[in-house]
Design a protein around this motif. Structure first.
Motif, short mmCIF file in Angstrom:
data_model
loop_
_atom_site.label_atom_id
_atom_site.label_comp_id
_atom_site.label_asym_id
_atom_site.label_seq_id
_atom_site.Cartn_x
_atom_site.Cartn_y
_atom_site.Cartn_z
N GLU A 127 4.19 -40.30 -44.48
CA GLU A 127 3.35 -39.20 -44.91
C GLU A 127 4.17 -38.15 -45.65
OE1 GLU A 127 4.99 -39.84 -41.73
OE2 GLU A 127 2.99 -39.72 -40.84
N PRO A 128 3.57 -37.44 -46.61
CA PRO A 128 4.28 -36.35 -47.29
C PRO A 128 4.48 -35.17 -46.35
CG PRO A 128 2.00 -36.42 -48.01
CD PRO A 128 2.20 -37.61 -47.14
N TYR A 129 5.59 -34.45 -46.49
CA TYR A 129 5.88 -33.32 -45.62
C TYR A 129 6.90 -32.42 -46.30
CZ TYR A 129 9.97 -36.22 -44.57
OH TYR A 129 11.10 -37.00 -44.68
N ASP A 130 7.01 -31.18 -45.82
CA ASP A 130 7.98 -30.23 -46.36
C ASP A 130 9.37 -30.54 -45.80
OD1 ASP A 130 5.89 -28.92 -47.62
OD2 ASP A 130 5.72 -27.35 -46.09
N TRP A 131 10.36 -30.56 -46.66
CA TRP A 131 11.74 -30.76 -46.18
C TRP A 131 12.74 -30.09 -47.11
CZ3 TRP A 131 14.67 -33.09 -49.86
CH2 TRP A 131 14.09 -34.04 -50.70
N PRO A 142 -1.44 -22.99 -45.87
CA PRO A 142 -1.42 -24.27 -45.16
C PRO A 142 -1.93 -25.46 -45.97
CG PRO A 142 -3.13 -22.84 -44.29
CD PRO A 142 -2.29 -22.00 -45.20
N ASN A 143 -2.72 -25.20 -47.00
CA ASN A 143 -3.30 -26.30 -47.78
C ASN A 143 -2.56 -26.58 -49.08
OD1 ASN A 143 -5.43 -26.72 -45.88
ND2 ASN A 143 -6.50 -24.93 -46.74
N ALA A 144 -1.47 -25.87 -49.32
CA ALA A 144 -0.68 -26.10 -50.54
C ALA A 144 -0.02 -27.48 -50.50
CB ALA A 144 0.38 -25.01 -50.69
N PRO A 145 0.27 -28.07 -51.66
CA PRO A 145 0.94 -29.36 -51.68
C PRO A 145 2.31 -29.28 -51.01
CG PRO A 145 0.07 -28.79 -53.86
CD PRO A 145 -0.04 -27.56 -53.01
N PRO A 146 2.79 -30.38 -50.42
CA PRO A 146 4.11 -30.38 -49.77
C PRO A 146 5.21 -29.99 -50.75
CG PRO A 146 2.88 -32.36 -49.19
CD PRO A 146 2.10 -31.68 -50.28
N LYS A 147 6.18 -29.25 -50.23
CA LYS A 147 7.32 -28.82 -51.03
C LYS A 147 8.60 -29.44 -50.49
CE LYS A 147 5.35 -24.34 -52.39
NZ LYS A 147 5.55 -22.86 -52.36
N THR A 148 9.48 -29.83 -51.40
CA THR A 148 10.76 -30.39 -50.99
C THR A 148 11.86 -29.74 -51.80
OG1 THR A 148 10.68 -32.19 -52.62
CG2 THR A 148 9.70 -32.62 -50.47
N GLY A 194 -1.73 -31.40 -37.89
CA GLY A 194 -2.09 -30.49 -38.98
C GLY A 194 -1.52 -29.10 -38.80
N VAL A 195 -0.29 -29.02 -38.27
CA VAL A 195 0.33 -27.71 -38.03
C VAL A 195 1.48 -27.50 -39.03
CG1 VAL A 195 -0.27 -27.78 -35.60
CG2 VAL A 195 1.94 -28.67 -36.33
N PRO A 196 1.83 -26.24 -39.30
CA PRO A 196 2.92 -25.97 -40.25
C PRO A 196 4.28 -26.37 -39.67
CG PRO A 196 1.47 -24.06 -39.99
CD PRO A 196 1.14 -25.01 -38.88
N PHE A 197 5.05 -27.12 -40.44
CA PHE A 197 6.40 -27.47 -40.02
C PHE A 197 7.24 -27.77 -41.25
CE2 PHE A 197 4.49 -31.64 -40.46
CZ PHE A 197 5.53 -32.49 -40.86
N MET A 257 10.63 -21.50 -46.75
CA MET A 257 9.65 -22.54 -47.05
C MET A 257 8.61 -22.67 -45.95
SD MET A 257 12.22 -25.41 -48.70
CE MET A 257 10.94 -26.66 -48.93
N LEU A 258 9.05 -22.52 -44.70
CA LEU A 258 8.10 -22.61 -43.58
C LEU A 258 7.12 -21.44 -43.59
CD1 LEU A 258 7.00 -23.93 -41.08
CD2 LEU A 258 8.83 -22.84 -39.75
N ILE A 259 7.60 -20.26 -43.85
CA ILE A 259 6.71 -19.09 -43.90
C ILE A 259 5.71 -19.25 -45.04
CG2 ILE A 259 6.63 -16.60 -44.34
CD1 ILE A 259 9.32 -16.43 -42.81
N GLU A 260 6.16 -19.80 -46.17
CA GLU A 260 5.24 -20.09 -47.27
C GLU A 260 4.16 -21.08 -46.82
OE1 GLU A 260 7.59 -21.50 -50.50
OE2 GLU A 260 8.50 -19.55 -50.92
N ARG A 261 4.55 -22.08 -46.03
CA ARG A 261 3.59 -23.07 -45.54
C ARG A 261 2.58 -22.42 -44.58
NH1 ARG A 261 1.19 -26.68 -47.29
NH2 ARG A 261 3.12 -27.57 -48.11
#
Length: 343
Positions: free
Chosen positions: A155-159, A317-323, A141-144, A309-313
């Motif tokens: 799983e959904p994730y930011d990329w 931290p609870n925002a929906p994943p962004k791609t 559950g960490v920002p990445f 994008m990482l700084i936004e995350r």
């Protein structure tokens, strides 16, 4: 210029100046604007460690480099990506930290970083088709954010990624339209997700044109100049050598060009070459006229966007994943031409 000096210039307390620069709501807008203008004028930047104490953050982004016997992540492409990310970090008062993690202790390495409060988030680079780091960090559950994608991650994730499949399908189609049928692919390691997608794009273009792929024209390894040179030399010895070559990196494409020159062949006339161009700062693809016809996408710009994008995350931290999927530009250079007529 330090905080005390800036405070004296403004005639305000250090606490007020610090709160104004860090966006605290109790500081009125007029004061905040005046403080920021003075900071810009005198070249003052808030101390990231001090800001971290105030916010409970480390103000550090981690880049964990996997140690692998199969490939080396510390290469020019990695360097340009980090240079782009570093610019964004600096603008947001973040520092950057690098650490190595053996493939066998990925989870322990990441857990140690976050449990010790060393970093606020991490960037994953070089994702594989099957990428265990994504599930590890998702469970923690960490920002990445991932530079690239992993085909089999559930799983959904930011990329952020380049549309590798579409760009290589388009490049292969370009060669086919020039009359080429013997098209080779000198690819990266195909356990890496980007390389698998590039191969898929290449194969799709051949299939749509009714061209059967030849295993002798497919290679996969670490994208070095020596690899491009040796592979091209081997392919030129085939009884039916390629008339065109797709290279997954401009670095390996330089090796291809060397092989052609050593064999008395002219690139663009005797054999066409298309490379992927990351717009590396130290290896430009020509000036006004590109040397290589290329699928082009700046890896430095990708680093800037990934950092944003990482700084936004981290901030949400609870925002929906962004791609974000970037499209590569096909630029035409002097390395491609019509397929030569063979007797």
């Amino acid at each position: 210029m330090n905080l005390k000096q800036l405070s004296e210039i403004l005639g305000l307390s250090q606490t007020t100046v610090s709160r104004a620069l860090n966006g605290y709501p109790e500081v009125n807008e007029g004061t905040r604007i005046r403080v920021q203008a003075a900071a810009d004028k005198h070249g003052y930047r808030p101390n990231s460690r001090a800001k971290g104490l105030a916010t409970g953050r480390s103000m550090v982004i981690g880049h964990v480099i996997p140690t692998s016997s199969q490939h080396e992540m510390v290469n020019p492409i990695f360097g340009d990506f980090v240079a782009g990310a570093a610019r964004t970090y600096a603008e947001n008062n973040y520092d950057m930290m690098f650490t190595h993690a053996p493939d066998t202790s990925i989870e322990e390495s990441y857990r140690s970083l976050f449990n010790r409060g060393v970093v606020d988030g991490v960037v994953l680079q070089g994702p594989k088709v099957h990428e265990p780091r994504i599930s590890v960090l998702s469970r923690m559950g960490v920002p990445f954010i991932v530079h690239g994608r992993s085909t089999h991650a559930e799983e959904p994730y930011d990329w952020i990624d380049v549309n590798n499949q579409r760009s290589f399908e388009r490049a292969t189609r370009f060669l086919i339209d020039l009359g080429h049928k013997r098209i080779a692919l000198i690819n990266g390691l195909e356990e890496m997700d980007f390389a698998r997608r590039r191969r898929n794009g290449y194969m799709t273009a051949l299939e749509k044109s009714g061209i059967a792929p030849d295993p002798n024209l497919l290679r996969s390894a670490e994208m070095t100049e020596i690899y491009g040179h040796q592979t091209a030399c081997d392919m030129l010895k085939l009884s039916d050598p390629p008339t065109a070559i797709l290279a997954s990196s401009i670095i390996s494409a330089v090796g291809v060009r060397r092989a052609l020159e050593e064999n008395g062949l002219k690139m663009g006339r005797d054999i066409s070459v298309i490379a992927h161009d990351d717009e590396l700062s130290y290896m430009r693809n020509g000036m006004d006229v590109p040397i290589f016809t290329a699928t082009r996408s700046s890896v430095r710009h990708a680093g800037e966007l990934a950092a944003e994008m990482l700084i936004e995350r981290i901030n949400a931290p609870n925002a929906p994943p962004k791609t974000r999927l970037l499209e590569a530009e096909l630029v035409v250079g002097s390395s491609t031409g019509p397929a030569p007529q063979r007797t």
